[in-house]
Scaffold this motif. Structure first.
Motif, PDB file in Angstrom:
ATOM      1  N   ASP A   1       0.737  -1.284  -0.053  1.00 26.70           N
ATOM      2  CA  ASP A   1      -0.106   0.007   0.093  1.00 26.70           C
ATOM      3  C   ASP A   1       0.861   1.292   0.196  1.00 26.70           C
ATOM      4  O   ASP A   1       0.534   2.188  -0.770  1.00 26.70           O
ATOM      5  CB  ASP A   1      -0.980   0.049   0.986  1.00 26.70           C
ATOM      6  CG  ASP A   1      -1.985   0.991   1.148  1.00 26.70           C
ATOM      7  OD1 ASP A   1      -2.572   0.893  -0.032  1.00 26.70           O
ATOM      8  OD2 ASP A   1      -2.525   1.461   2.103  1.00 26.70           O
ATOM      9  N   THR A   2       1.941   1.264   0.915  1.00 27.37           N
ATOM     10  CA  THR A   2       2.886   2.305   0.770  1.00 27.37           C
ATOM     11  C   THR A   2       3.275   2.556  -0.438  1.00 27.37           C
ATOM     12  O   THR A   2       3.316   3.880  -1.011  1.00 27.37           O
ATOM     13  CB  THR A   2       3.828   2.175   1.858  1.00 27.37           C
ATOM     14  OG1 THR A   2       3.279   1.870   3.265  1.00 27.37           O
ATOM     15  CG2 THR A   2       4.846   3.163   1.778  1.00 27.37           C
TER      16      THR A   2
ATOM     17  N   ALA B   1       3.766   5.436  -5.993  1.00 29.70           N
ATOM     18  CA  ALA B   1       3.693   5.134  -7.523  1.00 29.70           C
ATOM     19  C   ALA B   1       2.688   6.181  -7.909  1.00 29.70           C
ATOM     20  O   ALA B   1       2.988   6.692  -9.121  1.00 29.70           O
ATOM     21  CB  ALA B   1       3.335   3.750  -7.856  1.00 29.70           C
ATOM     22  N   PHE B   2       1.574   6.390  -7.102  1.00 36.75           N
ATOM     23  CA  PHE B   2       0.825   7.553  -7.328  1.00 36.75           C
ATOM     24  C   PHE B   2       1.320   8.723  -7.745  1.00 36.75           C
ATOM     25  O   PHE B   2       1.364   9.614  -8.471  1.00 36.75           O
ATOM     26  CB  PHE B   2      -0.201   7.657  -6.196  1.00 36.75           C
ATOM     27  CG  PHE B   2      -1.188   9.008  -6.393  1.00 36.75           C
ATOM     28  CD1 PHE B   2      -2.264   8.954  -7.253  1.00 36.75           C
ATOM     29  CD2 PHE B   2      -0.716   9.921  -5.374  1.00 36.75           C
ATOM     30  CE1 PHE B   2      -2.960  10.296  -7.116  1.00 36.75           C
ATOM     31  CE2 PHE B   2      -1.470  11.052  -5.267  1.00 36.75           C
ATOM     32  CZ  PHE B   2      -2.580  11.247  -6.292  1.00 36.75           C
ATOM     33  N   ALA B   3       2.400   9.178  -6.634  1.00 38.66           N
ATOM     34  CA  ALA B   3       3.266  10.379  -6.974  1.00 38.66           C
ATOM     35  C   ALA B   3       4.087  10.382  -8.037  1.00 38.66           C
ATOM     36  O   ALA B   3       4.319  11.418  -8.757  1.00 38.66           O
ATOM     37  CB  ALA B   3       4.187  10.465  -5.499  1.00 38.66           C
ATOM     38  N   GLY B   4       4.459   9.342  -8.370  1.00 39.85           N
ATOM     39  CA  GLY B   4       5.249   8.982  -9.834  1.00 39.85           C
ATOM     40  C   GLY B   4       4.373   9.223 -10.975  1.00 39.85           C
ATOM     41  O   GLY B   4       4.855   9.991 -11.945  1.00 39.85           O
TER      42      GLY B   4
ATOM     43  N   VAL C   1      10.510   2.436  -6.823  1.00 38.64           N
ATOM     44  CA  VAL C   1      11.872   2.044  -6.298  1.00 38.64           C
ATOM     45  C   VAL C   1      12.655   2.642  -5.510  1.00 38.64           C
ATOM     46  O   VAL C   1      13.271   2.123  -4.597  1.00 38.64           O
ATOM     47  CB  VAL C   1      12.576   1.430  -7.853  1.00 38.64           C
ATOM     48  CG1 VAL C   1      14.141   1.125  -7.345  1.00 38.64           C
ATOM     49  CG2 VAL C   1      12.079   0.486  -8.470  1.00 38.64           C
ATOM     50  N   VAL C   2      12.668   3.889  -5.727  1.00 39.99           N
ATOM     51  CA  VAL C   2      13.318   5.153  -4.880  1.00 39.99           C
ATOM     52  C   VAL C   2      12.667   4.938  -3.487  1.00 39.99           C
ATOM     53  O   VAL C   2      13.262   4.881  -2.255  1.00 39.99           O
ATOM     54  CB  VAL C   2      13.376   6.541  -5.273  1.00 39.99           C
ATOM     55  CG1 VAL C   2      13.990   7.239  -4.334  1.00 39.99           C
ATOM     56  CG2 VAL C   2      14.187   6.235  -6.574  1.00 39.99           C
ATOM     57  N   ALA C   3      11.376   4.873  -3.409  1.00 41.94           N
ATOM     58  CA  ALA C   3      10.755   5.011  -2.378  1.00 41.94           C
ATOM     59  C   ALA C   3      10.920   3.333  -1.205  1.00 41.94           C
ATOM     60  O   ALA C   3      11.075   3.440  -0.211  1.00 41.94           O
ATOM     61  CB  ALA C   3       9.254   5.200  -2.427  1.00 41.94           C
ATOM     62  N   ALA C   4      10.937   2.478  -2.003  1.00 44.80           N
ATOM     63  CA  ALA C   4      11.107   1.284  -1.544  1.00 44.80           C
ATOM     64  C   ALA C   4      12.577   1.247  -0.834  1.00 44.80           C
ATOM     65  O   ALA C   4      12.819   0.703   0.415  1.00 44.80           O
ATOM     66  CB  ALA C   4      11.140   0.210  -2.791  1.00 44.80           C
ATOM     67  N   LEU C   5      13.670   1.855  -1.700  1.00 42.41           N
ATOM     68  CA  LEU C   5      14.899   1.820  -0.849  1.00 42.41           C
ATOM     69  C   LEU C   5      15.008   2.839   0.240  1.00 42.41           C
ATOM     70  O   LEU C   5      15.756   2.513   1.234  1.00 42.41           O
ATOM     71  CB  LEU C   5      15.939   2.161  -2.009  1.00 42.41           C
ATOM     72  CG  LEU C   5      16.229   1.098  -3.220  1.00 42.41           C
ATOM     73  CD1 LEU C   5      17.248   1.808  -4.203  1.00 42.41           C
ATOM     74  CD2 LEU C   5      16.845  -0.103  -2.608  1.00 42.41           C
ATOM     75  N   LEU C   6      14.197   3.685   0.315  1.00 41.37           N
ATOM     76  CA  LEU C   6      14.129   4.891   1.253  1.00 41.37           C
ATOM     77  C   LEU C   6      13.756   4.196   2.465  1.00 41.37           C
ATOM     78  O   LEU C   6      14.158   4.368   3.537  1.00 41.37           O
ATOM     79  CB  LEU C   6      13.409   5.961   0.885  1.00 41.37           C
ATOM     80  CG  LEU C   6      13.164   7.132   1.689  1.00 41.37           C
ATOM     81  CD1 LEU C   6      14.601   7.634   2.368  1.00 41.37           C
ATOM     82  CD2 LEU C   6      12.239   8.330   1.396  1.00 41.37           C
TER      83      LEU C   6
ATOM     84  N   ILE D   1       5.637   7.176   6.657  1.00 41.07           N
ATOM     85  CA  ILE D   1       6.390   8.469   6.272  1.00 41.07           C
ATOM     86  C   ILE D   1       6.104   8.649   4.632  1.00 41.07           C
ATOM     87  O   ILE D   1       5.672   9.635   4.336  1.00 41.07           O
ATOM     88  CB  ILE D   1       7.440   8.825   6.776  1.00 41.07           C
ATOM     89  CG1 ILE D   1       7.520   9.081   8.315  1.00 41.07           C
ATOM     90  CG2 ILE D   1       8.296   9.639   6.259  1.00 41.07           C
ATOM     91  CD1 ILE D   1       8.881   8.906   9.044  1.00 41.07           C
ATOM     92  N   VAL D   2       6.460   7.489   4.179  1.00 45.89           N
ATOM     93  CA  VAL D   2       6.744   7.496   2.595  1.00 45.89           C
ATOM     94  C   VAL D   2       5.169   7.524   2.160  1.00 45.89           C
ATOM     95  O   VAL D   2       5.015   8.126   1.073  1.00 45.89           O
ATOM     96  CB  VAL D   2       7.609   6.219   2.144  1.00 45.89           C
ATOM     97  CG1 VAL D   2       7.512   6.095   0.761  1.00 45.89           C
ATOM     98  CG2 VAL D   2       9.065   6.265   2.733  1.00 45.89           C
ATOM     99  N   LEU D   3       4.342   6.749   2.570  1.00 48.85           N
ATOM    100  CA  LEU D   3       2.957   6.622   2.045  1.00 48.85           C
ATOM    101  C   LEU D   3       2.598   8.071   2.294  1.00 48.85           C
ATOM    102  O   LEU D   3       1.763   8.620   1.283  1.00 48.85           O
ATOM    103  CB  LEU D   3       2.277   5.779   3.187  1.00 48.85           C
ATOM    104  CG  LEU D   3       0.855   5.444   2.630  1.00 48.85           C
ATOM    105  CD1 LEU D   3       0.286   4.161   3.009  1.00 48.85           C
ATOM    106  CD2 LEU D   3      -0.420   6.513   2.996  1.00 48.85           C
ATOM    107  N   ALA D   4       2.367   8.838   3.315  1.00 53.54           N
ATOM    108  CA  ALA D   4       1.928  10.071   3.372  1.00 53.54           C
ATOM    109  C   ALA D   4       2.519  11.112   2.454  1.00 53.54           C
ATOM    110  O   ALA D   4       2.065  12.074   1.868  1.00 53.54           O
ATOM    111  CB  ALA D   4       2.011  10.638   5.001  1.00 53.54           C
ATOM    112  N   GLY D   5       3.943  10.920   2.253  1.00 54.58           N
ATOM    113  CA  GLY D   5       4.586  11.858   1.555  1.00 54.58           C
ATOM    114  C   GLY D   5       4.307  11.851   0.225  1.00 54.58           C
ATOM    115  O   GLY D   5       4.283  12.560  -0.773  1.00 54.58           O
ATOM    116  N   GLY D   6       4.107  10.497  -0.254  1.00 50.73           N
ATOM    117  CA  GLY D   6       4.157   9.953  -1.908  1.00 50.73           C
ATOM    118  C   GLY D   6       2.378  10.539  -2.145  1.00 50.73           C
ATOM    119  O   GLY D   6       2.093  11.230  -3.225  1.00 50.73           O
TER     120      GLY D   6
END
Length: 289
Positions: A52-53, A58-61, A87-92, A110-115
């Protein structure tokens, strides 16, 4: 019975007569294979929410791709942009977990909300002009699946399956005993990063058919169904793929027959499969495997 068989054959022939439906079934079979293949490792590591995150990333992408296309007046593939950002988000997420005191669920939040925040800001900067294009990725669509999209998905499926096959023993070791894997000389951080990157590839690959909102379900629900019946990880993985295939093939067919959303229908069928598996497990029928 003969009349029903003829009618069924006619319906199937009519459905497969449409190019977009043939593409949808090819895409669906790929998703139903690769999503539980990766999702099995995630569920057993209690990382079910990472799908989900990464979907929100990906939505942001997608938003970035559409925004750049709008601003620059040139075509920037939302699909490719979503792949890079996911991919960048996954590594982050993994780096935050490795090098800070932030636990996995916090880094994912954090990544989910940011995206999602980035995506909504980009939409607002174009006064909603890219919102129509984004809806296609938010909810998924059978009719907009292009040949190139399906070819990319097939390629991602082959790539992910090959990587999992080659890394299966190490991934399995890290999944069930990370400390022992580290002692055995396995690069645990590398395996963790590999797993989250594979998840990102699956999410983006399935996004156009399933939609950002529902894509994560295919990583989790079939696996949850399989765990109700299987005794071993390998048999759970195989049952999860079978459950996902049933959900995708049935859901896609029902979507065509009744003119309803494909992604939502597939997920509802998958949940139905899970409920049946849970009931079978509850009433004491011997587990498979």
């Amino acid at each position: 019975m003969g009349s029903f068989t003829i009618q069924l054959g006619g319906f199937v022939g009519e459905m497969l007569g449409y190019t977009f439906m043939r593409r949808a079934f090819v895409a669906g079979v790929c998703i139903a294979f690769v999503a539980p293949l990766v999702g099995s490792f995630l569920v057993h590591r209690q990382l079910a929410m990472i799908g989900d995150t990464l979907a929100h990333a990906a939505f942001a992408g997608v938003a970035i791709g559409l925004f750049l296309s709008s601003v620059l007046g040139t075509v920037v593939s939302p699909y490719l942009a979503a792949l890079v950002v996911a991919v960048v988000a996954a590594l982050l997420i993994q780096i935050l977990s490795e090098h800070t005191d932030v636990y996995n669920d916090v880094s994912m939040a954090i990544v989910l909300a940011g995206g999602f925040a980035l995506g909504t800001v980009l939409i607002s900067l174009t006064s909603g002009g890219i919102a129509v294009g984004i809806n296609e990725y938010l909810f998924g669509s059978l009719s907009t699946l292009r040949r190139g999209d399906v070819e990319i998905l097939v390629g991602l499926t082959v790539l992910v399956a090959a990587v999992v096959l080659l890394s299966y023993r190490k991934l399995l070791y890290v999944t069930f005993d990370e400390s022992a894997a580290h002692i055995a000389g396995i690069d645990v951080d590398r395996m963790n990063r590999l797993l989250v990157v594979l998840t990102a590839l699956v999410v983006v690959g399935a996004m156009q058919m399933m939609g950002v909102i529902l894509v994560a379900a295919m990583l989790v629900v079939p696996v949850a169904a399989a765990t109700q019946l299987a005794r071993s990880f390998k048999h759970s993985l195989l049952l999860a793929i079978a459950a996902a295939q049933v959900a995708v093939l049935s859901g896609t067919t029902l979507s065509y027959a009744h003119g309803i959303a494909a992604g939502g229908t597939i997920v509802l069928v998958a949940i139905g499969v899970y409920l049946v598996a849970a009931l079978v497990g509850r009433i004491g029928i011997p587990r498979l495997g």
